[in-house]
Design a protein around this motif. Structure first.
Motif, mmCIF file in Angstrom:
data_model
loop_
_atom_site.group_PDB
_atom_site.id
_atom_site.type_symbol
_atom_site.label_atom_id
_atom_site.label_comp_id
_atom_site.label_asym_id
_atom_site.label_seq_id
_atom_site.Cartn_x
_atom_site.Cartn_y
_atom_site.Cartn_z
ATOM 1 N N SER A 5 5.965 9.917 -3.060
ATOM 2 C CA SER A 5 6.931 9.150 -3.850
ATOM 3 C C SER A 5 6.345 7.839 -4.360
ATOM 4 C CB SER A 5 8.185 8.859 -3.023
ATOM 5 O OG SER A 5 7.874 8.025 -1.918
ATOM 6 N N SER A 6 5.075 7.576 -4.067
ATOM 7 C CA SER A 6 4.453 6.316 -4.458
ATOM 8 C C SER A 6 4.278 6.230 -5.969
ATOM 9 C CB SER A 6 3.095 6.158 -3.778
ATOM 10 O OG SER A 6 2.178 7.125 -4.268
ATOM 11 N N ARG A 7 4.066 5.045 -6.458
ATOM 12 C CA ARG A 7 3.933 4.828 -7.899
ATOM 13 C C ARG A 7 2.725 5.564 -8.474
ATOM 14 N NH1 ARG A 7 5.707 -1.177 -9.900
ATOM 15 N NH2 ARG A 7 7.748 -1.258 -8.860
ATOM 16 N N LEU A 8 1.596 5.489 -7.790
ATOM 17 C CA LEU A 8 0.402 6.152 -8.306
ATOM 18 C C LEU A 8 0.598 7.667 -8.368
ATOM 19 C CD1 LEU A 8 -2.484 4.241 -6.472
ATOM 20 C CD2 LEU A 8 -1.825 4.041 -8.874
ATOM 21 N N ASN A 55 0.827 -1.197 0.000
ATOM 22 C CA ASN A 55 0.000 0.000 0.000
ATOM 23 C C ASN A 55 0.868 1.256 0.000
ATOM 24 O OD1 ASN A 55 -2.594 1.199 0.051
ATOM 25 N ND2 ASN A 55 -2.422 1.546 2.247
ATOM 26 N N SER A 56 1.960 1.230 0.765
ATOM 27 C CA SER A 56 2.872 2.365 0.793
ATOM 28 C C SER A 56 3.540 2.563 -0.563
ATOM 29 C CB SER A 56 3.940 2.139 1.871
ATOM 30 O OG SER A 56 4.921 3.150 1.847
ATOM 31 N N ILE A 57 3.994 1.493 -1.164
ATOM 32 C CA ILE A 57 4.690 1.588 -2.450
ATOM 33 C C ILE A 57 3.760 2.060 -3.554
ATOM 34 C CG2 ILE A 57 5.798 0.196 -4.258
ATOM 35 C CD1 ILE A 57 6.961 -1.519 -1.912
ATOM 36 N N LEU A 58 2.552 1.544 -3.550
ATOM 37 C CA LEU A 58 1.611 1.889 -4.624
ATOM 38 C C LEU A 58 1.021 3.281 -4.458
ATOM 39 C CD1 LEU A 58 -0.651 -1.165 -5.510
ATOM 40 C CD2 LEU A 58 0.695 0.233 -7.071
ATOM 41 N N ASP A 97 14.537 -2.752 -4.454
ATOM 42 C CA ASP A 97 15.042 -2.675 -3.081
ATOM 43 C C ASP A 97 14.833 -1.274 -2.505
ATOM 44 O OD1 ASP A 97 15.886 -5.333 -2.927
ATOM 45 O OD2 ASP A 97 17.852 -4.868 -3.796
ATOM 46 N N ASP A 98 15.029 -0.261 -3.341
ATOM 47 C CA ASP A 98 14.844 1.111 -2.879
ATOM 48 C C ASP A 98 13.392 1.361 -2.466
ATOM 49 O OD1 ASP A 98 17.474 1.779 -3.241
ATOM 50 O OD2 ASP A 98 17.182 2.767 -5.172
ATOM 51 N N GLU A 99 12.449 0.866 -3.236
ATOM 52 C CA GLU A 99 11.040 1.034 -2.888
ATOM 53 C C GLU A 99 10.709 0.330 -1.580
ATOM 54 O OE1 GLU A 99 8.322 1.494 -6.842
ATOM 55 O OE2 GLU A 99 9.398 -0.422 -6.642
ATOM 56 N N LEU A 100 11.257 -0.855 -1.404
ATOM 57 C CA LEU A 100 10.994 -1.609 -0.178
ATOM 58 C C LEU A 100 11.562 -0.864 1.034
ATOM 59 C CD1 LEU A 100 9.614 -4.427 0.259
ATOM 60 C CD2 LEU A 100 11.930 -5.334 0.595
ATOM 61 N N ALA A 101 12.794 -0.351 0.892
ATOM 62 C CA ALA A 101 13.424 0.374 2.000
ATOM 63 C C ALA A 101 12.657 1.656 2.308
ATOM 64 C CB ALA A 101 14.878 0.686 1.656
ATOM 65 N N VAL A 118 9.365 -8.475 5.617
ATOM 66 C CA VAL A 118 8.675 -8.516 4.327
ATOM 67 C C VAL A 118 9.695 -8.384 3.209
ATOM 68 C CG1 VAL A 118 7.008 -7.366 2.833
ATOM 69 C CG2 VAL A 118 6.567 -7.555 5.296
ATOM 70 N N SER A 119 9.650 -9.314 2.273
ATOM 71 C CA SER A 119 10.592 -9.326 1.156
ATOM 72 C C SER A 119 9.950 -8.801 -0.117
ATOM 73 C CB SER A 119 11.085 -10.757 0.917
ATOM 74 O OG SER A 119 10.018 -11.572 0.425
ATOM 75 N N ARG A 120 10.763 -8.571 -1.115
ATOM 76 C CA ARG A 120 10.242 -8.171 -2.430
ATOM 77 C C ARG A 120 9.305 -9.236 -2.977
ATOM 78 N NH1 ARG A 120 15.453 -7.100 -5.899
ATOM 79 N NH2 ARG A 120 13.851 -6.956 -7.522
ATOM 80 N N ASP A 121 9.646 -10.496 -2.776
ATOM 81 C CA ASP A 121 8.776 -11.583 -3.251
ATOM 82 C C ASP A 121 7.427 -11.549 -2.539
ATOM 83 O OD1 ASP A 121 10.617 -12.522 -5.061
ATOM 84 O OD2 ASP A 121 11.350 -14.146 -3.770
#
Length: 455
Positions: free
Chosen positions: A304-307, A296-299, A366-370, A417-420
């Protein structure tokens, strides 16, 4: 604290130190009422909440022997402020205004909460007044009819908000006839139809000591709080030494969901189209909920989120764009939302869905996850500076999960939580049936490619 702490319903006393050296204590009274507190060193105020394990999903349809109770939960939230056998509505308001306190209530799909924030010296007053409201409401017939009008005005106000309307239609589309798909406040017709007798029956059936959880955070002494609550209950005729087991928690297991319409368009002559698109998500107890927070944070969780970057910054197609998730005991939702011009609605909907599919197909960096870990860790720490958040955390822990997870443990689980994990969750979400809701001057044809499975 390094691990989650279980809250067994059969254990009368529990105490532990959480992150930040706050002391958490829990007492289960013989009558089944549960009291939890979190002492925050240095605090000069406290927030207290009285939680009732009943929400809008628990309302019932009419039968041959029973009237419908649709809308009763929200109706009760209003009525409990309208007077008791000891206090008028004005008395209740004056009690908090006279000390500069805040008091309010909220109705949710699976619980109701009456809460107040006051100086530490005024906490006994808050306990006495809210206990009185909860146990001794008159549900006066005249006030009942007055409040019926107030609630209808509240629903009208919400209906004037296109974002609220889009969200209601989204839940109806994703969850269909499941009780979680119904609006929390009821519908105008259900408020017009519900009788005082039906609301009174709903009150008697669900407002019992065994259904109630009291949580407090801030400048609070647990033993004093337990004594104050017990004394207030006894005055109301709910003796703390009566014997009853706490109500069982809801079973955390997925329900079978039969969704409603895949596309719901509400035509309104307004400047923007308010969109929500998504489908079923995770239940509250799902082990993937920490991956959901990261996704949810990444999207759609920040600038800085994708959306935000793709739709607002790069293309200038919308001002507001984000993602969201809702979790409940047996169902959940995940959605993407935006508000944009009519001409851009179809494009924005397709781009939002494409971003979710992009995570499912190509994963995250990795940057998005961090960055997501940093955002969630920091936001959680900042939220817990406030006693309101800590009081709410105690209530959710007791009512829903039956376990307490402090800040350190939450961050530890997010770090695992991993990228996978994020990619697999996105794949799960994109495999669910898609629901689109839209409010504005737009035609259904704008979303035909999405409904047809083309993005």
């Amino acid at each position: 604290m390094n691990a989650a702490v279980d809250f067994p319903l059969t254990r009368p006393e529990l105490a532990f130190t959480a992150s930040g050296d706050s002391l958490v204590r829990r007492t289960v009274l013989p009558n089944g009422l549960r009291i939890l507190s979190e002492h925050m060193p240095g605090a000069r105020s406290a927030t207290i909440g009285y939680w009732v394990a009943v929400g809008s999903r628990d309302e019932l349809a009419a039968t041959d022997t029973r009237a419908a109770t649709y809308g009763s939960t929200h109706f009760l939230e209003h009525l409990l402020f309208k007077g008791t056998t000891k206090r008028s509505a004005l008395d209740i308001a004056v009690a908090f205004d006279a000390v500069g306190g805040e008091h309010n209530a909220l109705t949710a799909k699976e619980h109701t909460c009456y809460y107040a924030k006051v100086r530490d010296r005024d906490l006994p007053m808050a306990v006495e007044v809210i206990t009185d409201m909860l146990t001794s409401s008159l549900l006066d017939p005249v006030e009942f009819e007055n409040e019926r009008g107030v609630i209808l005005e509240e629903l009208a106000m919400m209906d004037d908000d296109p974002g609220d309307v889009a969200n209601e239609r989204f839940f109806e589309g994703v969850l269909g006839e499941h009780p979680l798909g119904r609006p929390i406040g009821g519908r105008p017709q259900s408020i017009l139809d519900v009788s005082r007798e039906a609301v009174l029956e709903h009150y008697r059936a669900n407002y019992r000591a065994s259904d109630v959880v009291v949580t407090a955070a801030g400048a609070v002494d647990h033993d004093t709080l337990v004594a104050q609550v017990s004394a207030a209950l006894a005055l109301a005729g709910w003796p703390a030494d009566a014997v009853a087991a706490p109500v069982e928690r809801r079973v955390l297991a997925p329900a079978t969901i039969i969704g409603g319409p895949s596309l719901s368009v509400v035509h309104r002559p307004i400047e923007q189209v308010h969109l929500q698109i998504g489908g079923e998500g995770l239940i509250a107890g799902d082990s993937r909920r920490f991956a959901m927070s990261m996704l949810n944070s990444i999207l759609g969780g920040g600038m800085s989120s994708r959306l935000f970057q793709e739709i607002r910054e790069k293309r200038g197609l919308a001002y507001s764009v984000y993602s969201f998730a809702g979790t409940y005991s047996d169902a959940g939702v995940f959605g993407l939302a935006a508000a944009c011009s009519t001409a851009k609605a179809g494009t924005v909907a397709e781009l939002m869905l494409a971003e979710l599919h992009g995570v499912a197909e190509r994963g995250v960096s990795d940057d998005e996850l961090a960055r997501a870990l940093g955002q969630l860790s920091g936001a959680s720490a900042l939220a817990l500076e406030d006693s309101d958040s800590r009081m709410s955390r105690l209530g959710r822990a007791e009512l829903t999960l039956g376990e307490f997870i402090d800040l350190d443990e939450s961050i530890r689980r997010l770090q695992l939580v991993s990228r996978d994990d994020v990619q697999h969750l996105a794949q799960f979400l994109t495999a669910q049936p898609i629901t689109v809701s839209a409010v504005g001057a737009v035609d259904e044809d704008a979303f035909a490619p999405i409904i047809a499975g083309v993005r």
